[in-house]
Design an enzyme around this catalytic site. Structure first.
Site, PDB file in Angstrom:
ATOM      1  N   HIS A  56      14.157 -38.076   7.141  1.00  0.00           N
ATOM      2  CA  HIS A  56      13.117 -38.040   7.334  1.00  0.00           C
ATOM      3  C   HIS A  56      13.205 -36.655   6.638  1.00  0.00           C
ATOM      4  CE1 HIS A  56       9.362 -36.962   9.117  1.00  0.00           C
ATOM      5  NE2 HIS A  56       9.274 -35.834   9.355  1.00  0.00           N
ATOM      6  N   ASP A 106       6.231 -39.078  12.276  1.00  0.00           N
ATOM      7  CA  ASP A 106       5.895 -37.681  12.877  1.00  0.00           C
ATOM      8  C   ASP A 106       4.923 -36.956  12.465  1.00  0.00           C
ATOM      9  OD1 ASP A 106       7.333 -35.128  13.716  1.00  0.00           O
ATOM     10  OD2 ASP A 106       8.095 -34.349  11.790  1.00  0.00           O
TER      11      ASP A 106
HETATM   12 ZN    ZN Z   1       8.460 -34.143   9.834  1.00  0.00          ZN
END
Ligand code: ZN
Length: 982
Positions: free
Chosen positions: A237, A349
């Site tokens: 990520h 996220d």
């Molecule tokens: Zn993030």
């Protein structure tokens, strides 16, 4: 048998790991320091390199040091597995400290970070470069304010001490043994099954005493009896900007992606999923070798593009059309570059998911949704990991929350065992997804993680583990799942509620940029020739990247907002000049006033020409020539004493400038709760325990001060078309100046506000206690609206103490309601009968001076008889956000044209644009009331044929069109994309 203590078993593990690297031989370093922006390899290779030694300090914050690394492999090491080992002075995890990209033969080679410290050495003579970034540690909470990264990048001393640069021999057999032992050790520590635990401990004990690998091999050969299958996908990520600016992320991607490519050569079964086409586009532009590598590995099936959106965008704040463009540009990039049509929306996220997303996923050709963020909820943990998610229009999408509750898995045996054990839908599905690799700041999987995967594939007491692709997981999991439960409505994130408000200037510019691009497209389509497709494409992408989930929400360092404000201002300016030139061309040269209305309903309202208010009548989605001297057919507005009134409302204030009454003359009722004051500014202490810029804690309400002191009150305009009274206030170190505006014929009472905001850890809200009672309030979201409770009966209601809305929220009871509109705000709370809008915050982390300074914004109160739909709240909110535009031209009086007219007020035109791949025109409509309807659409655009298409502009069905008229049927909140062929 004599057993070895657990602590000794761990000591044994350390000994095994330390035995992997043997021998040491020094490498020679020289260094070339580059302050300011990064340079290319070509420029760096010509740099002036100075002597540098291990132990020396390097790296003023945000500078780059190019290290040239030279040396010779000792002769007697021939045939051995040699690596170059580096410690650049790492502090903490990968992605949050200094890191480097190794360049070999002028090409990017591999990333070097705290968990990728060694590079394989194949030839006896060593000569390569490390492009090392001195990334300072950002602080996201704490008593002292965070450092300004803008200040740090301008000054600062070297902060990293180069600890190691040497050649080592890596012993393959010792490494295998250490990794075997580690997996069993971690498994033993994680197991709750006593029998298997004893068995594994026994194997470790035997090995600890005898050093005979056979005992480990035997334990590792015991097959899994689990029915659960984990698909493990390598991942990194990479926050497109956060504690680092965009320019550093471009390099983070190069480091992480080159490491991933190298690992694919070493491990043919290794799979790596990578989202965010914007980051791929950076590679294509700045690192063509890496991009070619990606292209090869995508073709080979090892590199998996995932995601669908241009970046992993925030989903609370972008407009509906902006979300559509995230899909459009994201998916098109993957299709054009790799021929891959991604089917999943991948947002592990992001801070909450609106109930319009399922339809957007389905309408762009997707089937699946992935996140894990709701595992962070502060009040209610999600009840499922695999379920169907149903949106406001009834579309449902197969949804998976990886049960490890992380997108940064470490591939420890413990995490794998718990991931399967914690999966909440065992009786409905036997599959889950696991994302492993260093993330946030990048880094990605370590070779050791892949080695662990091999050992855990089929191991007793652990689930089955396969290294695979996310797409395979989704297809199989969806097919095999049975009796899945359905979650209806938004996936509200019970945390980070301050992100609807933090960094208000960026949010306002985002709203302006969205509106400006919408208008630029509409008027360019109207003009026909010379559609500025390339200009708009690049402007949209600049907007989309700034909707990333740490930029738009307000959770980044100051540098990121310096960039974001500059970029978004540029987008507004570029779109503005497209609008101006299109409108001038449409109006022609002359002195006659022409009014342009981008909204899909006709408008009759007051606007100011010069400083003179005039009454105009503008057609839907079109323009008209205006007779400036025509009299308004509407009751005038006036001010007398401390009251202003038009034909609909009479507004009264007290000596402190607070509203004491809003009398609805038509409905004959008082709007404000008796004995209260409206437009009350409230200043709260705002000290979240964690995540300063992100969070508003529930107890912020406990400390509140009403701002009642008035510095001055001035009547600025007293009818007959517009009445304006101005109130100036001072509080703390701040100044606030507000114009309260009421127009003839209007129910919308506007509060045009300018603030010089100089507070710290304060939260400014405005409150309207209204005489309306309802257990639910309605909030606009993208392509529709949702209802939320006005009470805290359940823990779920309680957790929604601060919620996100777009341009309006409405509190309505039978026969009457009040809407609170805004032109750039997103945070609301409506508790009981008090409607409040969040105006400004002042966190100190990670941007020490977030939001300090000047702000301009407008909110408005719209009391209305009847339901908000019939009362025109949606149209009023659109109008507040898109003022009519006036141009001088040569149209004759009375001349008017509508591009699109729809005969149902339920249907809103969201976009009119040129198709991406042809000269056809795309018209996006949606049903905004939440009810079924049939609508006639009439267009003055050339249209010989019409098609219904998906959000990717792929045709589905042809629909009949005659003389510019067609008929459509819409289900509640349905989005329709029409394509008109000239
Ligand atoms: Zn993030």
């Amino acid at each position: 048998m004599e057993t070895v203590a657990a602590a000794d078993l761990e000591t044994k593990l350390q000994q095994l790991l330390e035995a992997v690297d043997r021998e040491r031989a020094p490498l020679e370093l020289t260094a070339y320091v580059v302050r300011g922006e990064p340079i290319t390899f070509g420029d760096a290779a010509r740099g002036d390199y100075r002597a540098f030694h291990v132990g020396d300090k390097w790296g003023p914050p945000w500078s780059t040091t190019w290290f040239r690394v030279r040396g010779d492999v000792p002769r007697d090491w021939a045939g051995k597995n040699v690596v170059a080992y580096f410690d650049l002075g790492f502090k903490g995890h990968p992605g949050f400290t200094c890191e480097a990209l190794a360049w070999r033969d002028g090409r990017p080679w591999r990333g070097v970070d705290p968990r990728h410290r060694w590079l394989p050495i194949a030839s006896p003579e060593i000569d390569f470069y490390l492009e090392a970034s001195a990334i300072p540690t950002a602080v996201v909470s704490g008593p002292a304010e965070a450092p300004s990264m803008i200040a740090l990048r301008e000054s600062g001393d070297p902060t990293f001490e180069f600890r190691a640069a040497e050649l080592r021999i890596q012993d393959a057999a010792a490494r295998k043994l250490a990794l075997d032992y580690r997996v069993l050790y971690e498994l033993a520590m994680a197991l709750t099954d006593e029998e298997r635990r004893a068995q594994v401990l026994d194997a470790l004990n035997r090995f600890a005493r005898s050093n005979d690998p056979a005992s480990l091999a035997k334990a590792l050969a015991q097959p899994s009896t689990s029915s659960h299958v984990i698909t493990a996908v390598g991942h990194a990520h990479i926050d497109t900007a956060w504690l680092w600016p965009l320019r550093e992320t471009r390099r983070k991607c190069a480091r992480t992606f080159s490491t991933a490519l190298a690992l694919m050569d070493e491990f043919p079964d290794y799979r790596f999923a990578c989202s965010q086409p914007a980051q791929y586009a950076w590679m294509k532009e700045s690192y063509p070798d890496i991009f070619e590598g990606i292209r090869r590995k995508v073709a080979a099936g090892q590199w998996e593009p995932v995601g669908s959106m241009w970046v992993e965008a925030d989903c609370n704040l972008p407009s509906g059309e902006a979300l559509v463009r995230q899909f459009l540009h994201g998916k098109r990039f993957f299709m054009q570059e790799f021929g891959v049509d991604t089917r999943e929306l991948w947002l592990p996220d992001v801070f909450g998911y609106p109930a319009s997303l399922p339809q957007l996923i389905a309408e762009s050709g997707g089937e699946y949704f992935l996140t894990q963020k709701l595992s962070w909820n502060d009040t209610n943990k999600p009840a499922h990991h695999t379920f169907m998610w149903e949106g406001i229009d009834g579309t449902s999408i197969f949804t998976h929350f990886p049960p490890a509750d992380t997108y940064n898995g470490d591939f420890s045996a413990g995490e794998i065992v718990h991931s399967a054990a914690d999966f909440k839908d065992q009786d409905r599905s036997s599959r889950s997804l696991y994302l492993y690799g260093w993330g946030d700041g990048g880094g990605g999987p370590e070779p050791d993680m892949i080695e662990s995967a091999h050992r855990l594939q089929n191991l007793d007491a652990a689930p089955h583990v396969e290294l695979g692709r996310a797409a395979e997981f989704f297809a199989r999991a969806k097919k095999e799942a049975r009796n899945l439960t359905t979650w209806v409505g938004e996936l509200y994130f019970e945390l980070h509620r301050g992100t609807y408000t933090s960094q208000a200037r960026t949010k306002k510019l985002n709203r302006r940029a969205e509106q400006a691009l919408r208008e630029a497209e509409v008027w360019s389509v109207a003009l026909g020739d010379g559609y500025p497709a390339d200009v708009l494409d690049s402007a949209w992408k600049r907007l989309l990247i700034n909707q990333f989930h740490d930029i738009l929400p307000g959770s980044s360092i100051d540098w990121v907002y310096e960039d974001a404000e500059r970029e978004l201002e540029a987008v507004v300016e570029i779109a503005g000049s497209v609008i101006t030139s299109a409108q001038s061309a449409l109006a022609g040269e002359g002195e006659k006033l022409t009014v342009f209305n981008v909204n899909s309903h006709p408008r009759r309202e007051v606007i100011e020409v010069g400083e003179r208010p005039i009454w105009v009548d503008a057609p839907a989605c079109g323009w008209a020539s205006i007779d400036e001297s025509a009299a308004a057919q509407v009751e005038p507005v006036s001010i007398s004493g401390r009251a202003m009134e038009n034909g609909l409302l009479r507004v009264t204030w007290d000596a402190g400038g607070l509203l004491t009454s809003i009398w609805d003359k038509e409905a004959k009722r008082e709007v404000l709760t008796s004995g209260t004051r409206g437009n009350l500014l409230q200043l709260h202490e705002d000290n979240p325990k964690n995540w300063d810029a992100w969070d508003v804690d529930a107890d912020y309400r406990a400390h509140s001060a009403d701002i009642t002191a008035l510095k001055s009150a001035t009547v600025e305009m007293d009818g007959p078309l517009r009445a304006v009274v101005r109130f100036a206030r001072e509080f703390g170190s701040s100044k606030l100046d507000q114009r309260i505006v009421l127009d003839a014929g209007s129910r919308v009472l506007r509060f045009e506000t300018e603030v010089d905001w100089q507070e710290e850890h304060k939260f400014l809200k405005v409150a309207f206690p209204v005489a309306v009672h309802s257990p639910r309030a309605t909030y606009e979201i993208q392509f529709g609206h949702v209802e939320r409770s006005t009470h805290s009966n359940t823990s779920w209601d309680q957790a929604r103490f601060e919620v996100c809305a777009h341009r309006w929220a409405d509190l309505g009871e039978a026969g009457y309601g009040v809407a609170l509109l805004n032109d750039c705000k997103y945070g609301y709370d409506i508790l009981g009968s008090v409607m409040r809008l969040s105006l400004l915050r002042a966190p100190t982390h990670p941007d020490p001076a977030a939001d300090r300074g000047k702000h301009r914004f407008t909110y408005a109160l719209m009391p209305h008889p009847g339901d908000f739909r019939e009362a025109g709240v949606i149209a009023a909110a659109e109008d507040l956000n898109t003022p009519l535009r006036m141009v001088r031209g040569q149209l004759t009086t009375g001349e008017r044209r509508s591009l699109i007219e729809v005969d149902s007020p339920q249907v809103v035109v969201e976009a009119i644009k040129r198709a991406e791949d042809s000269a056809e025109v795309i018209v996006r409509l949606y049903e905004a009331w939440g009810g079924r309807c049939r609508a006639r659409v009439r267009t003055s655009l050339p249209a010989s044929r019409a098609y219904l298409c998906d959000l990717m502009e792929r045709n589905r069905d042809e629909i009949p069109i005659h003389a510019g008229e067609l008929e459509v049927e819409l289900a509640p909140f349905k989005i329709l994309t029409l394509k008109l062929t000239p």
